[in-house]
Design an enzyme around this catalytic site. Structure first.
Site, PDB file in Angstrom:
ATOM      1  N   CYS A  94       0.698  -1.069  -0.057  1.00  0.00           N
ATOM      2  CA  CYS A  94       0.195  -0.022   0.067  1.00  0.00           C
ATOM      3  C   CYS A  94       0.937   1.168  -0.152  1.00  0.00           C
ATOM      4  CB  CYS A  94      -1.062   0.049   0.967  1.00  0.00           C
ATOM      5  SG  CYS A  94      -2.361   0.964   0.985  1.00  0.00           S
ATOM      6  N   HIS A 191      -3.287  -5.711   2.379  1.00  0.00           N
ATOM      7  CA  HIS A 191      -2.978  -5.805   3.924  1.00  0.00           C
ATOM      8  C   HIS A 191      -3.752  -7.073   4.126  1.00  0.00           C
ATOM      9  CE1 HIS A 191      -1.945  -1.575   4.338  1.00  0.00           C
ATOM     10  NE2 HIS A 191      -3.033  -1.319   3.498  1.00  0.00           N
TER      11      HIS A 191
HETATM   12  N1  GLN Z   1      -1.829   6.841   2.338  1.00  0.00           N
HETATM   13  C1  GLN Z   1      -2.053   6.192   1.170  1.00  0.00           C
HETATM   14  C2  GLN Z   1      -3.256   6.192   0.522  1.00  0.00           C
HETATM   15  O1  GLN Z   1      -4.232   6.403   1.378  1.00  0.00           O
HETATM   16  C3  GLN Z   1      -1.703   4.527   1.773  1.00  0.00           C
HETATM   17  C4  GLN Z   1      -2.591   3.880   2.550  1.00  0.00           C
HETATM   18  C5  GLN Z   1      -2.289   2.500   3.216  1.00  0.00           C
HETATM   19  O2  GLN Z   1      -1.067   2.320   3.199  1.00  0.00           O
HETATM   20  N2  GLN Z   1      -3.368   1.857   3.662  1.00  0.00           N
HETATM   21  O3  GLN Z   1      -3.629   5.779  -0.527  1.00  0.00           O
END
Ligand code: GLN
Length: 240
Positions: A94, A191
């Protein structure tokens, strides 16, 4: 096995560690030890140098602020870029995935990424939150993928990367594809943690680190991961 001790770096637990992404480290360590490979897990905080000598690097997800700080520090440090050039396996989740690209969007502006993967991320019309599933690239031999996603960004792939999967549920990069890979570098929005839900992806990364064919890794008891996968895929088909 060519490698007696597998040194796995878990990057920046102080900045990037959402949704149990550290579980990826635990899964890799468990599956390596089950094959008689010693594991030296190394948790590296963002105020520490990244070791150049590790065999594998893991980067988790995070919110926009920590993601921007992590990208700046990793760029300054340079070791992850050199590790990618040296063919070391890298798994990035992510926010970690986005920051491996050319640029990403956070805190209302674009930031430079590490430019390890040929992709860039911007903002989508809404947050993508929930289960994600997909048919993975056949060359990888890891079967259908399953995970949980929560991100505002959307990711656009360039020519030098392949999508990790074609999306069958959820959003991933853009509603059509999910994640990306090139060489031994894999990025994903999953995740869950990703490797607990996709043990074949864990074995693929291990095989790259050890330098063997994934089929030559002795089998491990996957009763529980398989149950988890079945439950997640069934929950998705029940919801559709
Ligand atoms: N900040 C990034 C987004 O919102 C990644 C989010 C995350 O790692 N869950 O796209």
């Amino acid at each position: 096995m060519a490698l007696s001790t597998l040194r796995i770096v878990w990057l920046y637990p102080d900045l990037l560690s959402t949704y149990g992404d550290r579980g990826n480290l635990l899964v890799l360590a468990h599956r390596a030890r089950a094959r008689g490979i010693d594991v030296e897990p190394m948790q590296v905080r963002s105020d520490q140098r990244v070791p150049a000598t590790a065999d594998m690097y893991l980067i988790g997800g995070g919110e926009d602020g920590p993601q921007a700080v992590a990208a700046e520090r990793l760029l300054d440090d340079g070791a992850v870029i050199r590790a990618a050039e040296a063919g070391k396996p890298i798994l990035a989740i992510c926010a970690g995935y986005q920051l491996l690209g050319e640029s990403f969007y956070a805190n209302g502006r674009a930031y430079a990424g590490l430019n390890i993967l040929d992709l860039r991320s911007d903002r989508g019309p809404s947050r993508a939150v929930g289960e994600i599933a997909g048919e993975s690239a056949p060359q990888l031999g890891i079967g259908p993928i399953t995970g949980f996603e929560n991100h505002g960004g959307r990711t656009h792939l360039g020519q030098a990367v392949q999508p990790l999967a074609r999306v069958t549920a959820g959003v991933g990069n853009d509603g059509a594809t999910e994640g990306a890979w090139a060489g031994h570098v894999v990025g994903t929005y999953m995740h869950g943690p990703a490797l607990a839900r996709n043990p074949k992806l864990a074995d693929l990364l291990l095989s790259w680190a050890v330098g063997v064919d994934p089929a030559s890794l002795p089998p491990v008891d996957d009763t529980w991961p398989e149950r988890l996968r079945r439950e997640r895929f069934e929950a998705l088909s029940a919801a559709q």
